[in-house]
Design a protein around this motif. Sequence first.
Motif, PDB file in Angstrom:
ATOM      1  N   MET A   1      59.247  39.829  63.121  1.00 47.25           N
ATOM      2  CA  MET A   1      59.674  39.179  61.908  1.00 47.25           C
ATOM      3  C   MET A   1      61.154  39.423  61.645  1.00 47.25           C
ATOM      4  O   MET A   1      61.890  38.513  61.366  1.00 47.25           O
ATOM      5  N   ARG A   2      61.585  40.667  61.733  1.00 46.01           N
ATOM      6  CA  ARG A   2      62.993  40.976  61.473  1.00 46.01           C
ATOM      7  C   ARG A   2      63.903  40.233  62.435  1.00 46.01           C
ATOM      8  O   ARG A   2      64.935  39.710  62.034  1.00 46.01           O
ATOM      9  N   ASP A   3      63.521  40.211  63.710  1.00 45.36           N
ATOM     10  CA  ASP A   3      64.339  39.496  64.693  1.00 45.36           C
ATOM     11  C   ASP A   3      64.406  38.022  64.360  1.00 45.36           C
ATOM     12  O   ASP A   3      65.455  37.399  64.476  1.00 45.36           O
ATOM     13  N   TYR A   4      63.272  37.451  63.948  1.00 47.46           N
ATOM     14  CA  TYR A   4      63.259  36.035  63.631  1.00 47.46           C
ATOM     15  C   TYR A   4      64.145  35.747  62.423  1.00 47.46           C
ATOM     16  O   TYR A   4      64.905  34.792  62.419  1.00 47.46           O
ATOM     17  N   LEU A   5      64.052  36.572  61.389  1.00 46.09           N
ATOM     18  CA  LEU A   5      64.877  36.351  60.202  1.00 46.09           C
ATOM     19  C   LEU A   5      66.353  36.508  60.528  1.00 46.09           C
ATOM     20  O   LEU A   5      67.179  35.706  60.101  1.00 46.09           O
ATOM     21  N   ALA A   6      66.688  37.523  61.288  1.00 48.01           N
ATOM     22  CA  ALA A   6      68.089  37.787  61.588  1.00 48.01           C
ATOM     23  C   ALA A   6      68.668  36.789  62.578  1.00 48.01           C
ATOM     24  O   ALA A   6      69.833  36.404  62.472  1.00 48.01           O
ATOM     25  N   ASN A   7      67.863  36.338  63.541  1.00 52.97           N
ATOM     26  CA  ASN A   7      68.385  35.476  64.603  1.00 52.97           C
ATOM     27  C   ASN A   7      67.815  34.066  64.595  1.00 52.97           C
ATOM     28  O   ASN A   7      68.531  33.110  64.879  1.00 52.97           O
ATOM     29  N   GLY A   8      66.529  33.923  64.315  1.00 57.59           N
ATOM     30  CA  GLY A   8      65.883  32.619  64.391  1.00 57.59           C
ATOM     31  C   GLY A   8      66.192  31.699  63.232  1.00 57.59           C
ATOM     32  O   GLY A   8      66.287  30.488  63.398  1.00 57.59           O
ATOM     33  N   LEU A   9      66.351  32.258  62.031  1.00 54.83           N
ATOM     34  CA  LEU A   9      66.619  31.420  60.867  1.00 54.83           C
ATOM     35  C   LEU A   9      68.096  31.095  60.716  1.00 54.83           C
ATOM     36  O   LEU A   9      68.449  30.025  60.245  1.00 54.83           O
ATOM     37  N   ALA A  10      68.948  32.030  61.077  1.00 57.48           N
ATOM     38  CA  ALA A  10      70.377  31.827  60.881  1.00 57.48           C
ATOM     39  C   ALA A  10      70.898  30.736  61.807  1.00 57.48           C
ATOM     40  O   ALA A  10      70.448  30.592  62.933  1.00 57.48           O
ATOM     41  N   GLY A  11      71.818  29.951  61.290  1.00 52.69           N
ATOM     42  CA  GLY A  11      72.460  28.932  62.102  1.00 52.69           C
ATOM     43  C   GLY A  11      72.184  27.531  61.596  1.00 52.69           C
ATOM     44  O   GLY A  11      71.692  27.318  60.496  1.00 52.69           O
ATOM     45  N   ARG A  12      72.502  26.561  62.423  1.00 49.46           N
ATOM     46  CA  ARG A  12      72.369  25.148  62.062  1.00 49.46           C
ATOM     47  C   ARG A  12      70.935  24.678  62.307  1.00 49.46           C
ATOM     48  O   ARG A  12      70.334  24.989  63.328  1.00 49.46           O
ATOM     49  N   HIS A  13      70.418  23.914  61.342  1.00 50.57           N
ATOM     50  CA  HIS A  13      69.067  23.357  61.436  1.00 50.57           C
ATOM     51  C   HIS A  13      69.161  21.857  61.134  1.00 50.57           C
ATOM     52  O   HIS A  13      69.132  21.452  59.977  1.00 50.57           O
ATOM     53  N   THR A  14      69.242  21.058  62.172  1.00 50.32           N
ATOM     54  CA  THR A  14      69.423  19.619  61.985  1.00 50.32           C
ATOM     55  C   THR A  14      68.198  18.934  61.399  1.00 50.32           C
ATOM     56  O   THR A  14      68.304  17.801  60.932  1.00 50.32           O
ATOM     57  N   ASP A  15      67.044  19.604  61.394  1.00 51.46           N
ATOM     58  CA  ASP A  15      65.861  19.006  60.786  1.00 51.46           C
ATOM     59  C   ASP A  15      65.845  19.158  59.263  1.00 51.46           C
ATOM     60  O   ASP A  15      65.020  18.563  58.588  1.00 51.46           O
ATOM     61  N   LEU A  16      66.784  19.931  58.712  1.00 49.13           N
ATOM     62  CA  LEU A  16      66.925  20.020  57.261  1.00 49.13           C
ATOM     63  C   LEU A  16      67.717  18.812  56.762  1.00 49.13           C
ATOM     64  O   LEU A  16      68.709  18.432  57.393  1.00 49.13           O
ATOM     65  N   PRO A  17      67.318  18.217  55.649  1.00 46.29           N
ATOM     66  CA  PRO A  17      68.136  17.146  55.077  1.00 46.29           C
ATOM     67  C   PRO A  17      69.536  17.664  54.752  1.00 46.29           C
ATOM     68  O   PRO A  17      69.695  18.814  54.324  1.00 46.29           O
TER      69      PRO A  17
END
Length: 121
Positions: A1-17
Amino acid sequence: MRDYLANGLAGRHTDLPETTAGTIRLDVTEDGWTDHWYLTIADQVVRVTRSADEAELVVQADREVFDELASGRARIAATLLRNDLTAQGRLPLLMSLRRLFPGPQDARHPRDVAREGGDRR
C-alpha cells in the motif's frame, strides 16, 4: 500500500478529467495508529505527500481495505457501501479517486471488448 501511494498514485493520470481538481486526505488506520496521505489533484497530475492537513475530501479505512484497493481486489464504491470505508467532504472527488486505483486484474476496457466483437455466448 505505501509503495502504491508513494509511487503508483503520484504523477500524470490521463484518465482523470482535465477539470478534476482538489485535495484528498487518506487516513489509513492500523493497530490504533493512523497514517495520513495527502493527495493534490490538478491538471491530471496527482501529487502525494504525508500530511494530516485539512482536505476537501477525507477518506478513512483500515490498512487492509486500502491494500485491497491498491491491488485491484476491491472497488471504492463497494467498500463504501459495506461501510469498510468512510468519506467526508466533497464526494465527487471520491469518484475521481476510484480512477486512480487499478481495476481487477482480469478487467478489460469496453472499447477493447467491442473491437474484438464482444463476448458472444
